[in-house]
Motif scaffolding. Sequence first.
Motif, mmCIF file in Angstrom:
data_model
loop_
_atom_site.group_PDB
_atom_site.id
_atom_site.type_symbol
_atom_site.label_atom_id
_atom_site.label_comp_id
_atom_site.label_asym_id
_atom_site.label_seq_id
_atom_site.Cartn_x
_atom_site.Cartn_y
_atom_site.Cartn_z
ATOM 1 N N SER A 151 0.843 -1.193 0.000
ATOM 2 C CA SER A 151 0.000 0.000 0.000
ATOM 3 C C SER A 151 0.880 1.246 0.000
ATOM 4 O O SER A 151 2.067 1.181 0.357
ATOM 5 N N PRO A 152 0.314 2.401 -0.380
ATOM 6 C CA PRO A 152 1.115 3.639 -0.326
ATOM 7 C C PRO A 152 1.697 3.899 1.054
ATOM 8 O O PRO A 152 2.847 4.336 1.171
ATOM 9 N N ASN A 211 4.666 -0.984 -7.635
ATOM 10 C CA ASN A 211 4.798 -2.388 -7.278
ATOM 11 C C ASN A 211 5.029 -3.223 -8.536
ATOM 12 O O ASN A 211 4.502 -2.902 -9.608
#
Length: 445
Positions: A100-101, A126
């Motif tokens: 995730s960020p 990613n």
Amino acid sequence: MSETTATQLPQIHPIPEGLAERAALLGGPEGTLTDEQIRGFVAEQLATADLDGKSVCLILPDGTRNVPLPKVLPAIHEALAGRAASVTVLIALGTHAAMSPGAIDVLLGATERGAAATYPGWTVVNHAWDDPAQIADLGEISAARIAELTGGLLTDVPMRVQINRLVVESDVNLVVGPVFPHEVVGFSGGNKYFFPGCSVHDVIDISHWVGALITASRIIGTLGITPVRQLIDAASDLISSEKLCFTMDVAAGGAELGAIAFGDPQAAWAAMARISAQTHITYVERPYRRIVALVPEMYDDIWTGAKGFYKSEPVCADGGEVVIYAPHITEVAAMHPGLRDIGYHNIEYFTKQWDRFKDHPWGELAHSTHVTGLGTYDPETGEEKQRVRRSFATSIPQEVCEAYNVPYVDPASLDIEALRNDPETLVIDHAGEVLFRLAEERQSL
């Protein structure tokens, strides 16, 4: 599949003379490096690299690798600024879940301002292993060549070499990652960040299955050019763009670096593997009847947290037990639901029923054996025997554990502090980083 059995260990070639010496090296197995030393080394090495006007793919490990990237990345950002035409940061997931960020910000040391503000000009993505549009095909390594590279473990299987398109389309690939004992390749790092880090199932399945045939117990922490290392080096030779690499030795606790090397991926890996063999293998004088591996929260499922088993199993006595203690883990492997179909078994369980399992993803078969260890299977009686018992003391329900052929232990039933005082029990903190071996297996460096 070859008739070669898992009990036959193919030749491990020594690291070639002069390979490690091709890399620049700072530090060693003793002490830690200062931030100033690290920044100076990175700046010095990249100053003479041919990066001006080039597109750079910066390949990093994901959050399952314990490495203080913020000690290195700011210096790399400064060295590339105004020189590289573009920089894309590619997180080498293998087949792990996308980060995730927020998790990426933690990995990069960018939690205060975010990755975009901390590293202006960099694009972070990613590895999209499950998106065919993001994958480039580099050709095939023939079955005959695979047989040669694996010492005959596989004789009739070619390998399709596919990798993230960014690796192929960039002028320069710059790998940055640690080197640890590894259950498939011997020691991680170097070209392993390309394959399997940025590749897809064919290379991953074949390389991991070869490691499983040798068995994790035998290959993990083996210093040298293993058959799996030969496979990934051969695949990496098909990448035409320039390949550079920073390898690192992570000091105990994961917050400091003991050493850093720079060069081509093979040289940088060789230089750091020699150091990691001294810093990340703990030798004990005798085996233990019980091992309790305290798995840190950076591993959020058994697929990644299994390191707690195979990095400690070599020092478990025959008939003993390894307990993977991780109350925070709630699932086996969300990205690999096919594991439920096969459960956890030893290598003979699969090789002696090959027609039954040959079409199942080999990477999942390999993982199954890694979390089981050595054992036997009798196809006449259907009896499977393991060298050691392995149990899950997690938040995975008992009925789920049993469906995977794994004994369940209630985490609350374990008194960890009392177990530390039991002479027959080895409690391992931060399990998964350091490999445990018997003193009689100590390698000459």
